[in-house]
Design a protein around this motif. Structure first.
Motif, PDB file in Angstrom:
ATOM      1  N   SER A 195      16.675 -33.866  66.514  1.00  0.00           N
ATOM      2  CA  SER A 195      17.056 -33.003  65.394  1.00  0.00           C
ATOM      3  C   SER A 195      15.958 -31.980  65.134  1.00  0.00           C
ATOM      4  O   SER A 195      14.791 -32.205  65.479  1.00  0.00           O
ATOM      5  N   ASP A 196      16.349 -30.861  64.525  1.00  0.00           N
ATOM      6  CA  ASP A 196      15.340 -29.941  63.996  1.00  0.00           C
ATOM      7  C   ASP A 196      14.966 -30.302  62.564  1.00  0.00           C
ATOM      8  O   ASP A 196      14.182 -29.607  61.920  1.00  0.00           O
ATOM      9  N   GLY A 197      15.500 -31.400  62.067  1.00  0.00           N
ATOM     10  CA  GLY A 197      15.053 -31.975  60.804  1.00  0.00           C
ATOM     11  C   GLY A 197      15.297 -31.081  59.602  1.00  0.00           C
ATOM     12  O   GLY A 197      16.344 -30.447  59.457  1.00  0.00           O
ATOM     13  N   PHE A 198      14.315 -31.056  58.726  1.00  0.00           N
ATOM     14  CA  PHE A 198      14.406 -30.197  57.539  1.00  0.00           C
ATOM     15  C   PHE A 198      14.004 -28.762  57.855  1.00  0.00           C
ATOM     16  O   PHE A 198      14.201 -27.864  57.043  1.00  0.00           O
ATOM     17  N   ASP A 199      13.417 -28.540  59.024  1.00  0.00           N
ATOM     18  CA  ASP A 199      13.055 -27.197  59.478  1.00  0.00           C
ATOM     19  C   ASP A 199      14.233 -26.612  60.243  1.00  0.00           C
ATOM     20  O   ASP A 199      14.227 -26.554  61.481  1.00  0.00           O
ATOM     21  N   VAL A 200      15.264 -26.213  59.525  1.00  0.00           N
ATOM     22  CA  VAL A 200      16.501 -25.773  60.146  1.00  0.00           C
ATOM     23  C   VAL A 200      16.236 -24.576  61.054  1.00  0.00           C
ATOM     24  O   VAL A 200      15.649 -23.585  60.638  1.00  0.00           O
ATOM     25  N   GLY A 201      16.648 -24.702  62.305  1.00  0.00           N
ATOM     26  CA  GLY A 201      16.417 -23.647  63.272  1.00  0.00           C
ATOM     27  C   GLY A 201      15.104 -23.783  64.013  1.00  0.00           C
ATOM     28  O   GLY A 201      14.804 -22.976  64.896  1.00  0.00           O
ATOM     29  N   GLY A 202      14.300 -24.804  63.672  1.00  0.00           N
ATOM     30  CA  GLY A 202      13.036 -25.036  64.353  1.00  0.00           C
ATOM     31  C   GLY A 202      13.242 -25.805  65.649  1.00  0.00           C
ATOM     32  O   GLY A 202      14.362 -25.964  66.133  1.00  0.00           O
ATOM     33  N   GLN A 204      13.507 -28.913  68.270  1.00  0.00           N
ATOM     34  CA  GLN A 204      14.078 -30.252  68.252  1.00  0.00           C
ATOM     35  C   GLN A 204      12.994 -31.289  68.542  1.00  0.00           C
ATOM     36  O   GLN A 204      12.135 -31.091  69.401  1.00  0.00           O
ATOM     37  N   ASP A 205      13.039 -32.402  67.825  1.00  0.00           N
ATOM     38  CA  ASP A 205      12.138 -33.527  68.038  1.00  0.00           C
ATOM     39  C   ASP A 205      12.959 -34.811  68.127  1.00  0.00           C
ATOM     40  O   ASP A 205      14.127 -34.852  67.744  1.00  0.00           O
ATOM     41  N   GLY A 218      18.817 -46.119  57.802  1.00  0.00           N
ATOM     42  CA  GLY A 218      17.771 -45.686  56.893  1.00  0.00           C
ATOM     43  C   GLY A 218      17.245 -44.301  57.205  1.00  0.00           C
ATOM     44  O   GLY A 218      17.721 -43.600  58.097  1.00  0.00           O
ATOM     45  N   ALA A 219      16.213 -43.920  56.454  1.00  0.00           N
ATOM     46  CA  ALA A 219      15.593 -42.611  56.623  1.00  0.00           C
ATOM     47  C   ALA A 219      15.035 -42.470  58.045  1.00  0.00           C
ATOM     48  O   ALA A 219      14.396 -43.388  58.554  1.00  0.00           O
ATOM     49  N   PRO A 220      15.271 -41.342  58.703  1.00  0.00           N
ATOM     50  CA  PRO A 220      14.768 -41.163  60.060  1.00  0.00           C
ATOM     51  C   PRO A 220      13.265 -40.942  60.083  1.00  0.00           C
ATOM     52  O   PRO A 220      12.697 -40.341  59.174  1.00  0.00           O
ATOM     53  N   THR A 221      12.608 -41.449  61.128  1.00  0.00           N
ATOM     54  CA  THR A 221      11.174 -41.254  61.313  1.00  0.00           C
ATOM     55  C   THR A 221      10.934 -40.591  62.659  1.00  0.00           C
ATOM     56  O   THR A 221      11.634 -40.857  63.650  1.00  0.00           O
ATOM     57  N   LEU A 222       9.946 -39.723  62.723  1.00  0.00           N
ATOM     58  CA  LEU A 222       9.611 -38.991  63.937  1.00  0.00           C
ATOM     59  C   LEU A 222       8.991 -39.939  64.961  1.00  0.00           C
ATOM     60  O   LEU A 222       8.121 -40.741  64.636  1.00  0.00           O
TER      61      LEU A 222
END
Length: 314
Positions: A195-202, A204-205, A218-222
């Motif tokens: 996902s690009d997470g909360f950095d929309v358009g950033g 992908q990790d 649950g909440a996703p972790t990097l």
């Protein structure tokens, strides 16, 4: 939104109503009974030279290939004719065969509600007639979200969004998710995805989300050891949890997106430094959404709009 660089179609290259939480929690909890079990570690040879998968590719754009746990079905995303149509023709399709190594039968469109007039892609079949997939349909958390579908023989498919990271109800970020992969380990059951997470358009990790006892995620972790400042996409974890493949355009590859792998000694350990799978798999084109068969001997992936397969021995 972050692009999907695998395929020729602009829809496949660039992917962008209220869902009952009770339904999705109940469905996810049911998977606790049928999720992949941990198995002992196995040793494998090198991946062989990849070739186009026979009987699957067309002049349309195909990507996101993955086998069912029994190896008798192959799910893909394609914008071929005969799907749900405009405004985005990207749908999920499935092929069946009678035996491992046998020919694939004709392509079948999964139909609604799995497919929609939005982009539907990255299917991940699970035991018990469950399917994870990604869709840009309205009513989600933003971009492409991960959904859980179940095929009830009497009632057909039901589809639920896994919930949003922003409000704590699930793993989907406001950005775009790709490549869900569910693995059961001694430490718990985890959903891997990019996902690009909360950095929309950033960029992908790679992320993972732990499944709770009630079946919710649950909440996703990097996953820091797999993620870089480049685009790291679409992870797929082997059923024993000790090997992962994903695609990345990090420096040092063969050009575009390449397939990388990492391993670990046990499911409690961090992943090793990722290694490029080399010229038998990677080219100057874009290799994306790689996935291993449950026995670990077949690797399917997309390359510039076609489905490729590589094999290895134990």
């Amino acid at each position: 939104m972050t692009g999907y660089p695998a395929d020729r179609s602009s829809h496949l290259r660039r992917l962008p109503a209220h869902i009952s939480l009770v339904r999705v929690v109940a469905a996810a909890a049911a998977i606790l009974l049928i999720a992949p079990s941990s198995v002992s570690a196995e040793s494998f040879g090198e991946w062989g030279l990849a070739v186009p998968e026979t009987g699957v590719n067309t002049t349309a754009a195909e990507g996101c290939p993955i086998e069912s746990p029994d190896g008798l079905s192959l799910y893909i995303a394609s914008n071929r004719a005969g799907g749900t149509g405009t405004p985005d023709p990207n749908d999920i399709w499935v092929f069946h065969r009678d035996s491992i190594g046998g020919p694939w039968g004709p392509a079948g469109n999964l139909g609604q509600p799995v497919n929609s007039t939005s982009a539907d892609y990255c299917p991940t079949p699970l035991r018990g007639k469950y399917l994870l997939f990604v869709s840009t349909r309205p009513g989600g958390c933003g971009g492409g979200d991960i959904y859980l579908a179940r095929n009830n023989p009497a009632q057909g498919w039901s589809v639920d969004n896994l919930g949003c990271a922003a409000d704590g109800s699930g793993p989907n970020f406001p950005g775009s998710e790709f490549g869900p992969s569910l693995v059961e380990t001694a430490e718990g059951t985890f959903l891997y995805f990019s996902s690009d997470g909360f950095d929309v358009g950033g960029d992908q990790d790679i992320y993972m989300s732990r499944r709770a006892k009630d079946g919710s995620f649950g909440a996703p972790t990097l996953v820091t050891e797999l993620s870089t400042a480049a685009n790291d996409f679409m992870p797929n974890v082997r059923k024993d949890g000790l090997e992962i493949v994903f695609n990345s355009n990090r420096p040092g590859g063969y050009g575009g997106q390449d397939v990388y792998t990492a391993v670990r000694v046990s499911t409690a350990d961090p992943w090793s430094a990722p290694v490029n799978l080399g010229p038998n798999v990677n080219t100057a084109g874009n290799e994306t959404r790689s996935s291993m068969s449950w026995d670990g001997t077949r690797l399917h992936f997309g390359r510039d709009g076609d489905i490729q397969v590589s094999t290895r021995s134990r």
